[in-house]
Design an enzyme around this catalytic site. Structure first.
Site, PDB file in Angstrom:
ATOM      1  N   GLU A  94      45.301  35.003  25.479  1.00  0.00           N
ATOM      2  CA  GLU A  94      44.940  35.969  24.439  1.00  0.00           C
ATOM      3  C   GLU A  94      46.022  37.034  24.273  1.00  0.00           C
ATOM      4  O   GLU A  94      46.706  37.416  25.220  1.00  0.00           O
ATOM      5  CB  GLU A  94      43.587  36.600  24.789  1.00  0.00           C
ATOM      6  CG  GLU A  94      42.494  35.550  24.789  1.00  0.00           C
ATOM      7  CD  GLU A  94      41.083  36.101  24.968  1.00  0.00           C
ATOM      8  OE1 GLU A  94      40.163  35.500  24.390  1.00  0.00           O
ATOM      9  OE2 GLU A  94      40.891  37.102  25.677  1.00  0.00           O
ATOM     10  N   CYS A 107      49.699  43.742  22.988  1.00  0.00           N
ATOM     11  CA  CYS A 107      49.453  43.489  24.403  1.00  0.00           C
ATOM     12  C   CYS A 107      49.576  41.990  24.642  1.00  0.00           C
ATOM     13  O   CYS A 107      48.810  41.205  24.091  1.00  0.00           O
ATOM     14  CB  CYS A 107      48.057  43.996  24.759  1.00  0.00           C
ATOM     15  SG  CYS A 107      47.588  43.685  26.467  1.00  0.00           S
ATOM     16  N   CYS A 114      45.144  34.338  36.372  1.00  0.00           N
ATOM     17  CA  CYS A 114      45.800  35.249  37.319  1.00  0.00           C
ATOM     18  C   CYS A 114      45.350  34.887  38.729  1.00  0.00           C
ATOM     19  O   CYS A 114      44.222  34.466  38.923  1.00  0.00           O
ATOM     20  CB  CYS A 114      45.396  36.694  36.994  1.00  0.00           C
ATOM     21  SG  CYS A 114      46.398  37.940  37.840  1.00  0.00           S
ATOM     22  N   CYS A 118      41.694  40.839  41.318  1.00  0.00           N
ATOM     23  CA  CYS A 118      41.235  42.228  41.303  1.00  0.00           C
ATOM     24  C   CYS A 118      39.741  42.243  40.974  1.00  0.00           C
ATOM     25  O   CYS A 118      39.275  41.543  40.072  1.00  0.00           O
ATOM     26  CB  CYS A 118      42.021  43.052  40.290  1.00  0.00           C
ATOM     27  SG  CYS A 118      43.777  43.136  40.705  1.00  0.00           S
ATOM     28  N   CYS A 121      38.305  42.877  37.165  1.00  0.00           N
ATOM     29  CA  CYS A 121      39.028  42.306  36.016  1.00  0.00           C
ATOM     30  C   CYS A 121      38.473  40.935  35.648  1.00  0.00           C
ATOM     31  O   CYS A 121      38.316  40.062  36.511  1.00  0.00           O
ATOM     32  CB  CYS A 121      40.517  42.209  36.349  1.00  0.00           C
ATOM     33  SG  CYS A 121      41.496  41.531  34.989  1.00  0.00           S
ATOM     34  N   CYS A 341      40.958  46.387  27.811  1.00  0.00           N
ATOM     35  CA  CYS A 341      41.596  46.152  29.111  1.00  0.00           C
ATOM     36  C   CYS A 341      40.642  45.418  30.038  1.00  0.00           C
ATOM     37  O   CYS A 341      39.493  45.802  30.191  1.00  0.00           O
ATOM     38  CB  CYS A 341      41.922  47.469  29.810  1.00  0.00           C
ATOM     39  SG  CYS A 341      43.060  48.489  28.938  1.00  0.00           S
TER      40      CYS A 341
HETATM   41  N1  SAH Z   1      48.369  42.264  36.365  1.00  0.00           N
HETATM   42  C1  SAH Z   1      48.937  43.407  35.703  1.00  0.00           C
HETATM   43  C2  SAH Z   1      48.789  43.314  34.221  1.00  0.00           C
HETATM   44  C3  SAH Z   1      47.368  43.435  33.698  1.00  0.00           C
HETATM   45  S1  SAH Z   1      47.329  44.942  32.878  1.00  0.00           S
HETATM   46  C4  SAH Z   1      48.370  44.666  36.295  1.00  0.00           C
HETATM   47  O1  SAH Z   1      47.494  44.558  37.156  1.00  0.00           O
HETATM   48  O2  SAH Z   1      48.810  45.756  35.968  1.00  0.00           O
HETATM   49  C5  SAH Z   1      45.713  45.242  32.595  1.00  0.00           C
HETATM   50  C6  SAH Z   1      45.313  46.649  32.960  1.00  0.00           C
HETATM   51  O3  SAH Z   1      43.912  46.743  32.737  1.00  0.00           O
HETATM   52  C7  SAH Z   1      45.534  46.909  34.446  1.00  0.00           C
HETATM   53  O4  SAH Z   1      45.804  48.262  34.683  1.00  0.00           O
HETATM   54  C8  SAH Z   1      44.190  46.546  34.982  1.00  0.00           C
HETATM   55  O5  SAH Z   1      43.989  47.097  36.245  1.00  0.00           O
HETATM   56  C9  SAH Z   1      43.280  47.110  33.935  1.00  0.00           C
HETATM   57  N2  SAH Z   1      41.946  46.503  33.968  1.00  0.00           N
HETATM   58  C10 SAH Z   1      41.606  45.303  34.464  1.00  0.00           C
HETATM   59  N3  SAH Z   1      40.285  45.096  34.339  1.00  0.00           N
HETATM   60  C11 SAH Z   1      39.778  46.194  33.745  1.00  0.00           C
HETATM   61  C12 SAH Z   1      38.468  46.553  33.306  1.00  0.00           C
HETATM   62  N4  SAH Z   1      37.435  45.729  33.456  1.00  0.00           N
HETATM   63  N5  SAH Z   1      38.324  47.731  32.705  1.00  0.00           N
HETATM   64  C13 SAH Z   1      39.388  48.543  32.502  1.00  0.00           C
HETATM   65  N6  SAH Z   1      40.631  48.248  32.877  1.00  0.00           N
HETATM   66  C14 SAH Z   1      40.830  47.088  33.499  1.00  0.00           C
END
Ligand code: SAH
Length: 368
Positions: A94, A107, A114, A118, A121, A341
């Protein structure tokens, strides 16, 4: 499309020149083709009118400008637009366009799924299939620009690119660097380093390599101020704990005095949003040129967290501001089309052992 064809989207300009040299062609020919594809958005060789007919025909036989297929194109009530793209092998990734008053941010995804796992996410829940090729990363920009122009926007509507979609960009280092070089190239998309931001969960050795290879803006997904908690939220912390991560951040900005690291901090109710957390964050970042992005947690089905209350986010932000830390609360955009995000999931055929663990869940898998 034959597999023997060379995918030209995979090359930065230097790579394309080398490939052209192998075909007995001069470097400026590579520059012309590069410019046609990336600057002008040419979709085929036939339209490259300043390239000789003979070369165009030769290219058509040896090279390909194949692109991922658009499988959905959704527009949010707030103007955010999300594309699902089918990449080779059958998976979907996406890409999201976020228009704001003074900029338009694209974006882009760097991997199919991945591996990082985390806790908060949605992409993590899908598991991992493979790295995107450089061409598949650049193609997201090419496709989005074409779609935006088709709906009446300016060809320069995309002013910023963030590598914040699906995947961990630094885990796909060579392809991501090649793709970013195309984005920065004056004959490519002509974006400045300030306007290309790579977001990482904290792969320390690759942060150092990035500084040397392509020093774009860096965002770091911090989310916790103590190792004990960060180990849970961002498991890669067990390999690269906070002290090492923050040292790498310091090194990243060492030679560029005007540069700052963006620290992303997802606001999780009762987990990392206390006043003490805010004060600890101020202390941690005291000697790093930083700005902080507070990200209200975006829920997804099965997520074990709630978003902090607006009051808690406000209090947290005031403590940072009170210590002169530039802090913004990221606006949630595109949540009605799951484009916010952490909500990007695409369609990923998991090839890791997570598949076994997740076997009880019903995932929208499509077999390649
Ligand atoms: N793997 C990289 C790139 C992903 S960026 C990284 O971790 O930075 C996506 C951003 O959105 C990251 O800061 C991630 O921590 C954040 N993110 C992931 N899941 C989220 C959620 N459910 N709500 C808000 N932010 C989230």
């Amino acid at each position: 499309m034959s597999d023997d064809l060379t995918a030209l989207f995979d090359f930065d300009r230097e790579g394309l020149r080398a490939w052209f040299a192998g075909q007995g062609e001069r470097p400026f020919r590579a520059d012309q083709v590069f410019q046609w594809v990336h600057q002008h958005g040419a979709a085929d060789f036939a339209s490259m009118t300043n390239v000789s007919k003979a070369l165009r025909e030769q290219l058509a036989h040896r090279a390909s400008l194949a692109l991922p297929e658009i499988v959905s194109d959704q527009l949010s009530a707030d103007g955010t637009r999300k594309w699902a793209l089918r990449v080779a092998g059958g998976n979907c990734i996406e890409t999201v366009f976020i228009p704001e008053d003074d900029r338009g941010t694209l974006c882009v995804s760097s991997q199919v799924g991945c591996v990082l796992d985390c806790a908060f996410c949605a992409t993590a829940q899908q598991g991992f299939n493979r790295n995107l090729t450089a061409g598949e990363i650049v193609a997201q920009l090419w496709i989005a620009r074409r779609a935006l122009v088709a709906s009446g926007l300016d060809a320069h509507a995309i002013t910023n690119v963030v590598l914040m979609g699906m995947g961990e960009p630094l885990a796909n280092f060579p392809n991501v660097v090649t793709a970013m070089r195309v984005m920065l190239d004056d004959l490519g998309y002509g974006l400045s380093k300030r306007r290309v931001t790579l977001s990482t969960s904290g792969l320390v050795p690759e942060i150092d390599r990035l500084a040397a290879a392509c020093d774009v803006s860096l965002a770091v997904s911090l989310h916790a101020t103590r190792d004990e908690l960060r180990d849970q939220l961002v498991p890669i912390n067990r390999r690269f704990p906070l002290v090492d991560l923050l040292a790498a951040c310091r090194r990243y900005v060492e030679d560029s005095p005007r540069r700052r690291i963006t620290f992303e901090y997802v606001m999780l109710d009762g987990v990392n949003d206390s006043e003490r957390d805010a004060r600890d964050l101020v202390r941690l970042l005291a000697d790093i040129p930083s700005k902080v992005n507070l990200i209200p947690f975006n829920p997804f089905p099965g997520a074990p967290f709630r978003c902090s209350t607006p009051e808690a986010i406000g209090r947290f932000r005031q403590i940072l501001l009170g210590s002169n830390l530039v802090t913004i609360t990221r606006k949630t955009r595109g949540a009605d089309i799951s484009a916010a995000c952490g909500q990007l999931a695409g369609e990923v055929v998991d090839r890791t052992r997570r598949a076994a663990r997740m076997a009880q869940r019903v995932l929208p898998l499509r077999v390649a």
